[in-house]
Design a protein around this motif. Structure first.
Motif, PDB file in Angstrom:
ATOM      1  N   ALA A 258       0.835  -1.206   0.000  1.00 46.71           N
ATOM      2  CA  ALA A 258       0.000   0.000   0.000  1.00 46.71           C
ATOM      3  C   ALA A 258       0.860   1.243   0.000  1.00 46.71           C
ATOM      4  CB  ALA A 258      -0.896   0.009   1.235  1.00 46.71           C
ATOM      5  N   ALA A 259       0.450   2.261  -0.747  1.00 43.20           N
ATOM      6  CA  ALA A 259       1.150   3.548  -0.710  1.00 43.20           C
ATOM      7  C   ALA A 259       0.798   4.265   0.580  1.00 43.20           C
ATOM      8  CB  ALA A 259       0.742   4.403  -1.905  1.00 43.20           C
ATOM      9  N   LEU A 260       1.671   5.177   1.005  1.00 39.51           N
ATOM     10  CA  LEU A 260       1.499   5.845   2.300  1.00 39.51           C
ATOM     11  C   LEU A 260       0.175   6.583   2.394  1.00 39.51           C
ATOM     12  CD1 LEU A 260       2.490   6.807   5.011  1.00 39.51           C
ATOM     13  CD2 LEU A 260       3.660   8.676   3.843  1.00 39.51           C
ATOM     14  N   CYS A 261      -0.159   7.345   1.408  1.00 37.57           N
ATOM     15  CA  CYS A 261      -1.362   8.169   1.498  1.00 37.57           C
ATOM     16  C   CYS A 261      -2.336   7.859   0.368  1.00 37.57           C
ATOM     17  CB  CYS A 261      -0.990   9.642   1.497  1.00 37.57           C
ATOM     18  SG  CYS A 261      -0.230  10.148   3.037  1.00 37.57           S
ATOM     19  N   ALA A 262      -2.493   6.603   0.055  1.00 43.70           N
ATOM     20  CA  ALA A 262      -3.428   6.239  -0.998  1.00 43.70           C
ATOM     21  C   ALA A 262      -4.843   6.576  -0.569  1.00 43.70           C
ATOM     22  CB  ALA A 262      -3.321   4.742  -1.285  1.00 43.70           C
ATOM     23  N   GLY A 263      -5.713   6.782  -1.532  1.00 46.54           N
ATOM     24  CA  GLY A 263      -7.075   7.136  -1.207  1.00 46.54           C
ATOM     25  C   GLY A 263      -7.811   6.014  -0.505  1.00 46.54           C
ATOM     26  N   THR A 264      -7.475   4.747  -0.838  1.00 41.13           N
ATOM     27  CA  THR A 264      -8.042   3.605  -0.143  1.00 41.13           C
ATOM     28  C   THR A 264      -6.904   2.736   0.327  1.00 41.13           C
ATOM     29  OG1 THR A 264      -8.202   2.340  -2.199  1.00 41.13           O
ATOM     30  CG2 THR A 264     -10.114   3.656  -1.580  1.00 41.13           C
ATOM     31  N   THR A 265      -7.140   1.991   1.374  1.00 40.24           N
ATOM     32  CA  THR A 265      -6.101   1.168   1.972  1.00 40.24           C
ATOM     33  C   THR A 265      -6.591  -0.257   2.093  1.00 40.24           C
ATOM     34  OG1 THR A 265      -5.427   3.084   3.261  1.00 40.24           O
ATOM     35  CG2 THR A 265      -4.542   0.957   3.937  1.00 40.24           C
ATOM     36  N   PRO A 266      -5.844  -1.251   1.582  1.00 44.30           N
ATOM     37  CA  PRO A 266      -6.271  -2.636   1.710  1.00 44.30           C
ATOM     38  C   PRO A 266      -6.165  -3.098   3.149  1.00 44.30           C
ATOM     39  CG  PRO A 266      -4.041  -2.526   0.842  1.00 44.30           C
ATOM     40  CD  PRO A 266      -4.550  -1.115   0.909  1.00 44.30           C
ATOM     41  N   ASP A 267      -6.711  -4.288   3.424  1.00 41.13           N
ATOM     42  CA  ASP A 267      -6.579  -4.842   4.764  1.00 41.13           C
ATOM     43  C   ASP A 267      -5.113  -4.893   5.148  1.00 41.13           C
ATOM     44  OD1 ASP A 267      -9.276  -5.158   4.931  1.00 41.13           O
ATOM     45  OD2 ASP A 267      -9.261  -7.264   4.294  1.00 41.13           O
ATOM     46  N   ARG A 268      -4.834  -4.532   6.382  1.00 35.91           N
ATOM     47  CA  ARG A 268      -3.452  -4.457   6.838  1.00 35.91           C
ATOM     48  C   ARG A 268      -2.898  -5.849   7.097  1.00 35.91           C
ATOM     49  NH1 ARG A 268      -1.077   0.494   5.881  1.00 35.91           N
ATOM     50  NH2 ARG A 268      -2.816   1.924   5.741  1.00 35.91           N
ATOM     51  N   ALA A 269      -1.820  -6.193   6.410  1.00 32.21           N
ATOM     52  CA  ALA A 269      -1.193  -7.479   6.633  1.00 32.21           C
ATOM     53  C   ALA A 269      -0.407  -7.456   7.933  1.00 32.21           C
ATOM     54  CB  ALA A 269      -0.261  -7.817   5.472  1.00 32.21           C
ATOM     55  N   VAL A 270      -0.399  -8.584   8.627  1.00 30.35           N
ATOM     56  CA  VAL A 270       0.426  -8.737   9.811  1.00 30.35           C
ATOM     57  C   VAL A 270       1.759  -9.318   9.371  1.00 30.35           C
ATOM     58  CG1 VAL A 270       0.676  -9.894  12.030  1.00 30.35           C
ATOM     59  CG2 VAL A 270      -1.565  -9.085  11.298  1.00 30.35           C
ATOM     60  N   ALA A 271       2.841  -8.552   9.599  1.00 32.85           N
ATOM     61  CA  ALA A 271       4.141  -8.974   9.106  1.00 32.85           C
ATOM     62  C   ALA A 271       4.775 -10.029  10.008  1.00 32.85           C
ATOM     63  CB  ALA A 271       5.066  -7.757   8.988  1.00 32.85           C
ATOM     64  N   SER A 272       4.625  -9.911  11.307  1.00 29.47           N
ATOM     65  CA  SER A 272       5.154 -10.905  12.236  1.00 29.47           C
ATOM     66  C   SER A 272       4.362 -10.829  13.524  1.00 29.47           C
ATOM     67  CB  SER A 272       6.645 -10.680  12.507  1.00 29.47           C
ATOM     68  OG  SER A 272       6.865  -9.414  13.109  1.00 29.47           O
ATOM     69  N   ALA A 273       4.345 -11.933  14.265  1.00 26.53           N
ATOM     70  CA  ALA A 273       3.518 -11.959  15.464  1.00 26.53           C
ATOM     71  C   ALA A 273       4.017 -12.994  16.454  1.00 26.53           C
ATOM     72  CB  ALA A 273       2.064 -12.276  15.105  1.00 26.53           C
ATOM     73  N   ARG A 274       3.818 -12.667  17.741  1.00 26.14           N
ATOM     74  CA  ARG A 274       4.029 -13.616  18.840  1.00 26.14           C
ATOM     75  C   ARG A 274       2.982 -13.280  19.884  1.00 26.14           C
ATOM     76  NH1 ARG A 274       7.134 -13.847  23.583  1.00 26.14           N
ATOM     77  NH2 ARG A 274       7.984 -11.767  23.226  1.00 26.14           N
ATOM     78  N   GLN A 275       2.090 -14.222  20.168  1.00 25.47           N
ATOM     79  CA  GLN A 275       0.980 -13.890  21.043  1.00 25.47           C
ATOM     80  C   GLN A 275       0.482 -15.121  21.776  1.00 25.47           C
ATOM     81  OE1 GLN A 275      -1.419 -12.382  17.854  1.00 25.47           O
ATOM     82  NE2 GLN A 275      -2.640 -14.234  17.737  1.00 25.47           N
ATOM     83  N   ASP A 276       0.065 -14.923  23.015  1.00 24.23           N
ATOM     84  CA  ASP A 276      -0.596 -16.002  23.739  1.00 24.23           C
ATOM     85  C   ASP A 276      -1.693 -15.459  24.641  1.00 24.23           C
ATOM     86  OD1 ASP A 276       0.896 -14.895  25.809  1.00 24.23           O
ATOM     87  OD2 ASP A 276       2.343 -16.527  25.865  1.00 24.23           O
ATOM     88  N   LEU A 277      -2.146 -14.227  24.367  1.00 26.31           N
ATOM     89  CA  LEU A 277      -3.367 -13.754  25.015  1.00 26.31           C
ATOM     90  C   LEU A 277      -4.541 -14.587  24.534  1.00 26.31           C
ATOM     91  CD1 LEU A 277      -3.100  -9.848  24.857  1.00 26.31           C
ATOM     92  CD2 LEU A 277      -3.116 -11.250  26.925  1.00 26.31           C
ATOM     93  N   ASP A 278      -5.644 -14.529  25.230  1.00 31.48           N
ATOM     94  CA  ASP A 278      -6.804 -15.302  24.811  1.00 31.48           C
ATOM     95  C   ASP A 278      -7.284 -14.835  23.439  1.00 31.48           C
ATOM     96  OD1 ASP A 278      -9.463 -13.451  25.277  1.00 31.48           O
ATOM     97  OD2 ASP A 278      -7.853 -12.956  26.683  1.00 31.48           O
ATOM     98  N   PRO A 279      -7.796 -15.760  22.624  1.00 29.83           N
ATOM     99  CA  PRO A 279      -8.172 -15.442  21.242  1.00 29.83           C
ATOM    100  C   PRO A 279      -9.161 -14.288  21.111  1.00 29.83           C
ATOM    101  CG  PRO A 279      -8.120 -17.811  21.561  1.00 29.83           C
ATOM    102  CD  PRO A 279      -7.946 -17.193  22.915  1.00 29.83           C
ATOM    103  N   ALA A 280     -10.092 -14.175  22.035  1.00 34.46           N
ATOM    104  CA  ALA A 280     -11.082 -13.098  21.931  1.00 34.46           C
ATOM    105  C   ALA A 280     -10.413 -11.735  22.069  1.00 34.46           C
ATOM    106  CB  ALA A 280     -12.155 -13.265  22.999  1.00 34.46           C
ATOM    107  N   THR A 281      -9.482 -11.610  23.015  1.00 36.02           N
ATOM    108  CA  THR A 281      -8.780 -10.347  23.193  1.00 36.02           C
ATOM    109  C   THR A 281      -7.894 -10.051  21.993  1.00 36.02           C
ATOM    110  OG1 THR A 281      -8.800 -10.618  25.602  1.00 36.02           O
ATOM    111  CG2 THR A 281      -7.192  -9.078  24.682  1.00 36.02           C
ATOM    112  N   VAL A 282      -7.219 -11.073  21.483  1.00 33.98           N
ATOM    113  CA  VAL A 282      -6.380 -10.893  20.290  1.00 33.98           C
ATOM    114  C   VAL A 282      -7.213 -10.387  19.127  1.00 33.98           C
ATOM    115  CG1 VAL A 282      -5.047 -12.112  18.534  1.00 33.98           C
ATOM    116  CG2 VAL A 282      -4.619 -12.556  20.957  1.00 33.98           C
ATOM    117  N   GLY A 283      -8.390 -10.968  18.938  1.00 38.60           N
ATOM    118  CA  GLY A 283      -9.254 -10.528  17.846  1.00 38.60           C
ATOM    119  C   GLY A 283      -9.661  -9.073  17.985  1.00 38.60           C
ATOM    120  N   LYS A 284      -9.987  -8.663  19.200  1.00 43.25           N
ATOM    121  CA  LYS A 284     -10.365  -7.267  19.428  1.00 43.25           C
ATOM    122  C   LYS A 284      -9.187  -6.318  19.155  1.00 43.25           C
ATOM    123  CE  LYS A 284     -13.855  -8.282  22.970  1.00 43.25           C
ATOM    124  NZ  LYS A 284     -14.198  -8.131  24.412  1.00 43.25           N
TER     125      LYS A 284
END
Length: 420
Positions: free
Chosen positions: A26-52
């Motif tokens: 995505a360009a920095l200031c494009a008029g529309t922005t696609p869904d944001r990709a997650v580049a990397s992650a490490r998580q063990d919070l409960d799934p509901a909180t992660v989703g929020k």
């Protein structure tokens, strides 16, 4: 001043963080922005909180056209949420990653003031010493103490609110400044109030403290902080540079602090104008270590840490300021901002929680500071009794950079000041 460590010295624990998504193109200031990709992650919070959390962060990124960010939330009794979203470079589409170097703006103040307090513990200075004992030419310097400088109560004009200087910085962001040149700008204006009578955020205060450290220690500030603050905590990826370079790998930073308000890549702009107040470089992992050490007073005696934590209201509900440390509804730390970058590093002792937010743009969304928006969204979900506030929106006519979101007005101080 500070020296960089080579990138091959970075801790191996970071290499284990898995990449889980493709590049976001995505360009920095494009008029529309696609869904944001997650580049990397490490998580063990409960799934509901992660989703929020995922939904809240991506919503802000989409609405505000944020290119990329790193966020880390560590709560030992509940779990970890550590994710990188979007891109570190809008031209190449390189994904954001948690091990990238970034500029951290006014979080630098927490290191500088810690250095001052270490000199107090060593018996080399006292908090109620006048700054005139160490730095010459300060208006009213016989009546301005180190304590007042660290607590933003000196009354000295903030050099980053000088309109003529701001115009010069916009026109030539690669120019290098000496600390004395910064003071000359500040001292060309009368003080705003008598020392100790009010609170007002001023980068001038921290520059003076940096000069005091150099005078007393006989070291350049970057070297002093490396020896006394960074190294003891193994902050191997944190430094105070003496030039405009930023080590690899790093996140590119994007700003509209330009003569025509166009978007520019500010990655290699010279941060010397921020120096002791805003020029440090760090990353997610080091700030994860630093935030609790800062809040707990790890490098200080109990007595000196107690002095640091004597906070005073700054005029924003839930916000108070101590000696180079902010208390936002129980979160202890600091935020930072300079052209291209925004940041938060804070600890919530009530829940033993650590929060770090690193964003590679400082372009406001409807006058609101981006890091505060992210901090507010995350804490509203995970620590609703201790929410990171969003300061009042900046006036639409004011540029997004550079100002300081720790100040009570406009999320950025009473004007258009850099080194937030």
């Amino acid at each position: 001043m500070g020296r960089y460590r080579p990138s091959h010295a970075r801790r191996s624990t970071r290499a284990a963080i898995p990449a889980v998504a493709a590049v976001l193109l995505a360009a920095l200031c494009a008029g529309t922005t696609p869904d944001r990709a997650v580049a990397s992650a490490r998580q063990d919070l409960d799934p509901a909180t992660v989703g929020k959390l995922d939904a809240a962060i991506t919503k802000i990124m989409d609405e505000a056209h944020v290119p990329g960010l790193n966020v880390g939330l560590w709560i030992p009794r509940r779990g970890t949420y550590e994710k990188s979203f979007g891109v570190a470079d809008t031209k190449t589409g390189t994904p954001m990653k948690s091990d990238l170097y970034t500029r951290i703006g006014s979080i630098t103040k927490t290191f500088t003031v810690t250095g001052v307090l270490q000199l107090v513990d060593a018996g080399k200075v006292a908090l109620d010493d006048p700054i005139s004992r160490y730095v010459t030419g300060v208006p009213g310097g016989d009546s301005i103490t180190l304590r007042q400088l660290a607590g933003m109560r000196s009354g000295l004009f903030n050099y980053t609110e000088d309109k003529a200087w701001l115009a010069r910085l916009r026109a030539d962001p690669h120019r290098a400044y000496t600390p004395r040149e910064l003071l000359d700008i500040a001292f060309s204006h009368p003080p705003n109030f008598a020392p100790g009578t009010k609170w007002q955020y001023s980068n001038t205060n921290t520059v003076l403290l940096g000069m005091m450290i150099e005078k007393v220690s006989g070291q350049n500030l970057g070297d002093y902080l490396e020896e006394h603050v960074f190294a003891p905590l193994k902050l191997n990826d944190t430094s105070l540079p003496d030039n405009s370079a930023i080590p690899d790998p790093h996140a590119h930073g994007y700003t509209d602090f330009t003569p025509d308000d166009s978007v520019a890549d500010a990655t290699n702009w010279n941060p010397s104008w921020g120096w002791a107040a805003g020029a440090a470089i760090s990353d997610l992992d080091d700030l994860h270590t630093w935030a609790p050490a800062l809040a707990n007073g790890t490098l200080l005696t109990e007595e000196t840490q107690a002095e640091r934590m004597k906070t005073r209201s700054v005029g924003v509900p839930g916000a108070a300021y101590g000696l180079g440390i902010l208390d936002f509804n129980g979160w202890l730390g600091h935020n930072g901002e300079l052209p291209g970058y925004e940041s938060i590093a804070a600890q919530l002792p009530a829940e033993d929680a650590t929060l770090v937010v690193l964003i590679n743009t400082d372009i406001d969304y409807k006058g609101e500071n981006l890091s505060s928006m992210i901090g507010n969204a995350v804490t509203s979900i995970v620590t609703p009794d201790h929410v990171w506030p969003v300061p009042p929106a900046r006036p639409s006519a004011a540029p997004s950079g550079p100002t300081d979101p720790s100040t009570p007005s406009s999320g950025g101080g009473p004007g258009t000041a850099p080194a937030r």
